[in-house]
Every structure is written in C-alpha cells, then in structure tokens.
Motif scaffolding. Structure first.
Motif, PDB file in Angstrom:
ATOM      1  N   ARG A   6      20.959  44.641 -78.757  1.00 31.37           N
ATOM      2  CA  ARG A   6      20.712  43.912 -77.515  1.00 31.37           C
ATOM      3  C   ARG A   6      20.710  42.412 -77.759  1.00 31.37           C
ATOM      4  NH1 ARG A   6      16.251  41.634 -75.104  1.00 31.37           N
ATOM      5  NH2 ARG A   6      16.086  41.788 -72.824  1.00 31.37           N
ATOM      6  N   ASP A   7      19.995  41.961 -78.781  1.00 33.36           N
ATOM      7  CA  ASP A   7      19.917  40.530 -79.073  1.00 33.36           C
ATOM      8  C   ASP A   7      21.281  39.971 -79.490  1.00 33.36           C
ATOM      9  OD1 ASP A   7      17.270  40.580 -78.447  1.00 33.36           O
ATOM     10  OD2 ASP A   7      16.535  40.499 -80.510  1.00 33.36           O
ATOM     11  N   VAL A   8      22.015  40.757 -80.277  1.00 36.19           N
ATOM     12  CA  VAL A   8      23.344  40.320 -80.723  1.00 36.19           C
ATOM     13  C   VAL A   8      24.256  40.080 -79.523  1.00 36.19           C
ATOM     14  CG1 VAL A   8      25.459  41.076 -81.883  1.00 36.19           C
ATOM     15  CG2 VAL A   8      23.260  41.354 -83.015  1.00 36.19           C
ATOM     16  N   LEU A   9      24.271  41.028 -78.590  1.00 38.54           N
ATOM     17  CA  LEU A   9      25.136  40.903 -77.424  1.00 38.54           C
ATOM     18  C   LEU A   9      24.722  39.732 -76.539  1.00 38.54           C
ATOM     19  CD1 LEU A   9      25.583  44.661 -76.516  1.00 38.54           C
ATOM     20  CD2 LEU A   9      27.275  43.135 -77.539  1.00 38.54           C
ATOM     21  N   LEU A  10      23.438  39.535 -76.370  1.00 37.37           N
ATOM     22  CA  LEU A  10      22.969  38.430 -75.547  1.00 37.37           C
ATOM     23  C   LEU A  10      23.270  37.086 -76.209  1.00 37.37           C
ATOM     24  CD1 LEU A  10      19.566  39.848 -74.246  1.00 37.37           C
ATOM     25  CD2 LEU A  10      21.711  39.597 -72.981  1.00 37.37           C
ATOM     26  N   GLN A  11      23.155  37.017 -77.528  1.00 36.95           N
ATOM     27  CA  GLN A  11      23.485  35.778 -78.235  1.00 36.95           C
ATOM     28  C   GLN A  11      24.976  35.469 -78.118  1.00 36.95           C
ATOM     29  OE1 GLN A  11      22.055  36.635 -82.155  1.00 36.95           O
ATOM     30  NE2 GLN A  11      19.912  36.259 -81.631  1.00 36.95           N
ATOM     31  N   THR A  12      25.795  36.517 -78.255  1.00 38.32           N
ATOM     32  CA  THR A  12      27.237  36.328 -78.120  1.00 38.32           C
ATOM     33  C   THR A  12      27.584  35.875 -76.710  1.00 38.32           C
ATOM     34  OG1 THR A  12      27.533  38.131 -79.703  1.00 38.32           O
ATOM     35  CG2 THR A  12      29.473  37.417 -78.495  1.00 38.32           C
ATOM     36  N   LEU A  13      26.906  36.467 -75.738  1.00 36.60           N
ATOM     37  CA  LEU A  13      27.160  36.115 -74.340  1.00 36.60           C
ATOM     38  C   LEU A  13      26.792  34.661 -74.055  1.00 36.60           C
ATOM     39  CD1 LEU A  13      28.126  37.243 -71.634  1.00 36.60           C
ATOM     40  CD2 LEU A  13      25.750  37.844 -71.130  1.00 36.60           C
ATOM     41  N   GLU A  14      25.744  34.160 -74.691  1.00 36.79           N
ATOM     42  CA  GLU A  14      25.356  32.756 -74.505  1.00 36.79           C
ATOM     43  C   GLU A  14      26.503  31.824 -74.901  1.00 36.79           C
ATOM     44  OE1 GLU A  14      21.859  32.090 -76.794  1.00 36.79           O
ATOM     45  OE2 GLU A  14      20.501  33.055 -75.356  1.00 36.79           O
ATOM     46  N   VAL A  15      27.142  32.136 -76.023  1.00 35.65           N
ATOM     47  CA  VAL A  15      28.250  31.295 -76.492  1.00 35.65           C
ATOM     48  C   VAL A  15      29.459  31.468 -75.587  1.00 35.65           C
ATOM     49  CG1 VAL A  15      29.768  30.788 -78.437  1.00 35.65           C
ATOM     50  CG2 VAL A  15      27.389  31.426 -78.856  1.00 35.65           C
ATOM     51  N   ARG A  16      29.738  32.711 -75.227  1.00 33.85           N
ATOM     52  CA  ARG A  16      30.859  32.972 -74.319  1.00 33.85           C
ATOM     53  C   ARG A  16      30.691  32.233 -73.005  1.00 33.85           C
ATOM     54  NH1 ARG A  16      32.120  38.972 -72.853  1.00 33.85           N
ATOM     55  NH2 ARG A  16      33.197  37.844 -71.202  1.00 33.85           N
ATOM     56  N   ARG A  17      29.470  32.209 -72.489  1.00 30.41           N
ATOM     57  CA  ARG A  17      29.229  31.580 -71.189  1.00 30.41           C
ATOM     58  C   ARG A  17      29.644  30.109 -71.216  1.00 30.41           C
ATOM     59  NH1 ARG A  17      24.377  33.130 -70.419  1.00 30.41           N
ATOM     60  NH2 ARG A  17      24.621  34.598 -68.690  1.00 30.41           N
ATOM     61  N   GLY A  18      29.244  29.406 -72.265  1.00 27.70           N
ATOM     62  CA  GLY A  18      29.571  27.983 -72.340  1.00 27.70           C
ATOM     63  C   GLY A  18      31.063  27.726 -72.378  1.00 27.70           C
ATOM     64  N   ILE A  19      31.804  28.572 -73.088  1.00 25.41           N
ATOM     65  CA  ILE A  19      33.248  28.355 -73.241  1.00 25.41           C
ATOM     66  C   ILE A  19      34.019  28.915 -72.053  1.00 25.41           C
ATOM     67  CG2 ILE A  19      35.234  28.753 -74.732  1.00 25.41           C
ATOM     68  CD1 ILE A  19      33.264  29.124 -77.052  1.00 25.41           C
ATOM     69  N   GLU A  20      33.634  30.119 -71.620  1.00 25.83           N
ATOM     70  CA  GLU A  20      34.403  30.803 -70.580  1.00 25.83           C
ATOM     71  C   GLU A  20      34.267  30.115 -69.220  1.00 25.83           C
ATOM     72  OE1 GLU A  20      35.526  35.421 -69.630  1.00 25.83           O
ATOM     73  OE2 GLU A  20      34.162  34.868 -71.247  1.00 25.83           O
ATOM     74  N   VAL A  21      33.096  29.593 -68.936  1.00 25.30           N
ATOM     75  CA  VAL A  21      32.902  28.870 -67.680  1.00 25.30           C
ATOM     76  C   VAL A  21      33.794  27.632 -67.641  1.00 25.30           C
ATOM     77  CG1 VAL A  21      31.236  27.491 -66.374  1.00 25.30           C
ATOM     78  CG2 VAL A  21      30.582  29.735 -67.222  1.00 25.30           C
ATOM     79  N   GLU A  22      33.863  26.930 -68.755  1.00 23.78           N
ATOM     80  CA  GLU A  22      34.706  25.734 -68.815  1.00 23.78           C
ATOM     81  C   GLU A  22      36.178  26.104 -68.728  1.00 23.78           C
ATOM     82  OE1 GLU A  22      35.133  21.655 -68.735  1.00 23.78           O
ATOM     83  OE2 GLU A  22      33.347  22.924 -68.558  1.00 23.78           O
ATOM     84  N   ALA A  23      36.553  27.246 -69.302  1.00 25.48           N
ATOM     85  CA  ALA A  23      37.950  27.688 -69.219  1.00 25.48           C
ATOM     86  C   ALA A  23      38.343  27.930 -67.766  1.00 25.48           C
ATOM     87  CB  ALA A  23      38.147  28.961 -70.035  1.00 25.48           C
TER      88      ALA A  23
ATOM     89  N   ARG B 113      33.766  27.651 -61.831  1.00 26.05           N
ATOM     90  CA  ARG B 113      32.593  27.723 -62.708  1.00 26.05           C
ATOM     91  C   ARG B 113      31.556  28.697 -62.148  1.00 26.05           C
ATOM     92  NH1 ARG B 113      33.371  21.967 -63.539  1.00 26.05           N
ATOM     93  NH2 ARG B 113      33.677  21.508 -65.772  1.00 26.05           N
ATOM     94  N   ASN B 114      31.275  28.549 -60.859  1.00 22.86           N
ATOM     95  CA  ASN B 114      30.246  29.381 -60.233  1.00 22.86           C
ATOM     96  C   ASN B 114      30.605  30.861 -60.252  1.00 22.86           C
ATOM     97  OD1 ASN B 114      28.593  27.198 -59.631  1.00 22.86           O
ATOM     98  ND2 ASN B 114      29.526  26.862 -57.618  1.00 22.86           N
ATOM     99  N   GLU B 115      31.878  31.179 -59.974  1.00 21.49           N
ATOM    100  CA  GLU B 115      32.287  32.586 -59.943  1.00 21.49           C
ATOM    101  C   GLU B 115      32.253  33.187 -61.351  1.00 21.49           C
ATOM    102  OE1 GLU B 115      32.545  34.077 -56.993  1.00 21.49           O
ATOM    103  OE2 GLU B 115      31.995  32.076 -56.296  1.00 21.49           O
ATOM    104  N   THR B 116      32.624  32.396 -62.343  1.00 23.74           N
ATOM    105  CA  THR B 116      32.557  32.884 -63.727  1.00 23.74           C
ATOM    106  C   THR B 116      31.114  33.133 -64.128  1.00 23.74           C
ATOM    107  OG1 THR B 116      34.545  31.592 -64.276  1.00 23.74           O
ATOM    108  CG2 THR B 116      33.247  32.433 -66.117  1.00 23.74           C
ATOM    109  N   LEU B 117      30.228  32.234 -63.720  1.00 22.45           N
ATOM    110  CA  LEU B 117      28.797  32.422 -64.003  1.00 22.45           C
ATOM    111  C   LEU B 117      28.270  33.697 -63.357  1.00 22.45           C
ATOM    112  CD1 LEU B 117      27.414  28.770 -63.696  1.00 22.45           C
ATOM    113  CD2 LEU B 117      27.384  30.216 -65.749  1.00 22.45           C
ATOM    114  N   LYS B 118      28.728  34.016 -62.147  1.00 20.28           N
ATOM    115  CA  LYS B 118      28.293  35.241 -61.481  1.00 20.28           C
ATOM    116  C   LYS B 118      28.714  36.473 -62.279  1.00 20.28           C
ATOM    117  CE  LYS B 118      28.547  33.259 -56.798  1.00 20.28           C
ATOM    118  NZ  LYS B 118      29.301  33.277 -55.520  1.00 20.28           N
TER     119      LYS B 118
END
Length: 247
Positions: free
Chosen positions: A110-127, A228-233
């Motif tokens: 669970r922690d691994v996936l959430l940590q990975t998602l934190e990094v993905r969020r920063g990059i994917e939202v900007e993409a 950005r907003n839709e990716t965050l959703k």
C-alpha cells in the motif's frame, strides 16, 4: 594456408565496422545501439535476448563490450541472466528509453503504491497541461482515437488497462517532450506490476472512466488548467481505490 581475397575483404569490412565507435564513449554508444536492435527485433518483456555471439555480430563489437553493456542493463533492472538459459528482457525498451531503475520495497504494498502515485501525480499532471498547450491537430486525432478504443473496450468488458495506457501515452507524446513518455512509462510499469495481486479487481479505478473524456476535451480546448484538474481527478480516484482495497 594463405587467406583468399574474399576472406581478406570480409576481414577489412569487419574491422572497419568495429572502429566506427569512438573508444571513449564506446559502451554508451553500444548501449544505445543495443536498445535500438532490441526494439527493431520486436522483443518484449519476458523474451530471451540473442546470444552474446549474435549480439557481437549484429553490433560489430567484441564480447567484452557486449558483456559490459549487458551488465549495465542488468544493474538497471532491464535484463536478467538465467544460468544455462540465457538473458531475458525484464521490461520493454525502445530507442528513446531512459533507463531509470525504480527500486521499491514491497513489504508494505500500500505504501509503495501511494509513494509511486505521489511522484506520478507531479509529472502526469504537468504532462496533461503541456499536451493542452502544445498538441497539434494530428496529436488530437491520435488521442481521440485511443480514447474511442478505450471507451469501447471499457463499456464491453468493464475494464480497459492496456487501452487506458495507450490513451495516456498519446497524451505524453502530445507534449513533444520525450522525457514525459519515457519517465511516466517506467513509473506506470513499476506501479502496475502489482496489479495481479492484490488489485486484480475489475472495478479498480472504474470511477475514473468518465474523466478521461473530460481530460480529452480540456486538451482539445487547449485548456491547460482544465487538463491539470481532470488528471488530478483521475489520479485522486486511483489513490482512493488503493486505500480502500488495501484495508
């Protein structure tokens, strides 16, 4: 016995090919050449690589260079050597891949996936935002085509993992910055390798399905804030499902 003219000519061509790569950055260039060779051969994750001799002949380099490159790939988690069996591809790579090994402890999934998602969020939202600003008409057509396929599969099966990835890759490509696609592809692979267990539920992230269409509309309107907003959703629902399913 003296070599014939044909043998001499073959030896000359072979030696000419071998000196094409400057010695100072030889391993780096051979690494790039090997990635291109693997890509053109259509090898996928789990496939066995050609033998060392076959790679030597294909790349025009010596055994020590091939072994050094394979050793580098192994350290990066790209390949795995099995004694008596051969060398196998652990992840699909192509000519533009950035080899970025992601080492994660899986004791607490669970922690691994959430940590990975934190990094993905920063990059994917900007993409998503960059795609909205930079997309061409051709980019938009490709994104919509991938979305149409994703929606058809999702409505028929209730899930659309590969099609979902294809849709997002088309968005990464629309940024016209290859680093987005390279980094996020490896982030997603590290994230999704755990799907078989325990997240083998077909309803995982199903609630995010409608927001893929609204993300496309934001990109079509060149609305970077909206993208950005839709990716965050979408990623917010993924996070909620991880927490819910790992209780």
């Amino acid at each position: 016995m003296q070599p014939d003219a044909t043998s001499i000519e073959k030896a000359k061509r072979r030696s000419q090919h071998l000196v094409e790569l400057p010695p100072l950055d030889r391993v780096q260039q051979v690494s790039t050449a090997m990635v291109g060779y693997i890509d053109k051969a259509g090898l996928k994750r789990g496939d066995r690589l050609p033998t060392e001799r076959e790679l030597m002949n294909a790349l025009g380099v010596g055994r020590s260079t091939v072994r050094e490159v394979l050793g580098r790939f192994q350290a990066l988690g790209v390949v795995e050597t099995k004694k008596g069996s051969g060398t196998y591809l652990l992840q699909q790579i192509n000519a533009s891949t950035v080899h970025m090994p992601l080492r994660m402890e899986t004791a607490n999934l669970r922690d691994v996936l959430l940590q990975t998602l934190e990094v993905r969020r920063g990059i994917e939202v900007e993409a998503g935002a960059m795609a909205a600003l930079r997309r061409t008409d051709d980019d938009l057509k490709r994104i919509e085509q991938k979305l149409d396929v994703m929606e058809r599969v999702h409505l028929a099966k209730g899930t659309s993992g590969k099609e979902d990835l294809a849709f997002h890759v088309a968005i990464y490509d629309a940024t016209h910055n290859p680093l987005f696609g390279q980094i996020l592809a490896q982030m997603r692979e590290a994230f999704e390798r755990f799907w078989d267990k325990p997240f083998d539920r077909p309803d995982f992230a199903r609630r995010s399905f409608p927001f893929h269409r609204t993300l496309f509309c934001a990109i079509a309107d060149q609305d970077s804030a909206g993208a950005r907003n839709e990716t965050l959703k979408i990623l917010g629902i993924v996070e909620e499902d991880i927490k819910e399913m790992s209780k």
